[in-house]
Design an enzyme around this catalytic site. Sequence first.
Site, PDB file in Angstrom:
ATOM      1  CB  VAL A  71      34.729  41.456  42.420  1.00  0.00           C
ATOM      2  CG1 VAL A  71      34.639  42.470  43.547  1.00  0.00           C
ATOM      3  CG2 VAL A  71      34.687  40.041  42.988  1.00  0.00           C
ATOM      4  CD  GLU A  72      37.161  46.395  39.911  1.00  0.00           C
ATOM      5  OE1 GLU A  72      36.359  47.345  39.782  1.00  0.00           O
ATOM      6  OE2 GLU A  72      38.177  46.466  40.616  1.00  0.00           O
ATOM      7  CB  SER A  73      32.002  45.154  35.615  1.00  0.00           C
ATOM      8  OG  SER A  73      32.467  43.966  34.976  1.00  0.00           O
TER       9      SER A  73
END
Length: 202
Positions: A71-73
């Site tokens: 989700v972050e990267s």
Amino acid sequence: MKLVIRLALVAIVLAALAGVVSGIVAPETFAPLTPAWVARTVYPLEHENTIRAAAAKNHVDPALVAAMIFVESGFDEDARSSQGAVGLMQVLPDTAKQIAHETGGSDFEVADLQDPNVNVRYGTYYLRRTLDQFDGDTVSAVAAYNAGEGVVQTWAAAAAAQGRSLRTTDIAYPETRAYVDDVLQARKIYRETYARELLGAD
């Protein structure tokens, strides 16, 4: 670049499935597109050894770590946010400096966050800290990773006053609410799809 390639693969998969559903394409043509294959295409996994090691050291679910990286990267090691967060787990330089101080990383430099091993280790350490702060409550911890610990304490306190833990519907920031939902959904998929790689399950 990795994200572009993955989006292209997802588009191909969706187009193929749409063709099958509409009857334009024969189902047997896309027999290899099993649910597991589709899941692995949409939710990739890289650096599993690093994830397992960091999760074990910090007593965190490795599927949760993988989900947060996704989700972050999107597993893009070169990802940078407009706020200056860096790498796979989008760790802020100031947060990383604090973690380095707490863990004895005297030789740490901000550029080290581009190293997946350092980034995942520091990101997982910070996740463990948010879990501890919120008594192991995953919703609160993941929300704090995104929005900061202070505001989540306010939301969690309001939920506790009603005799319950924080729910995603209690999260006032739409971006953080969507972030937590996305992470929890991804964690379920990573647990099921990559049980062998992340959990050592057969």
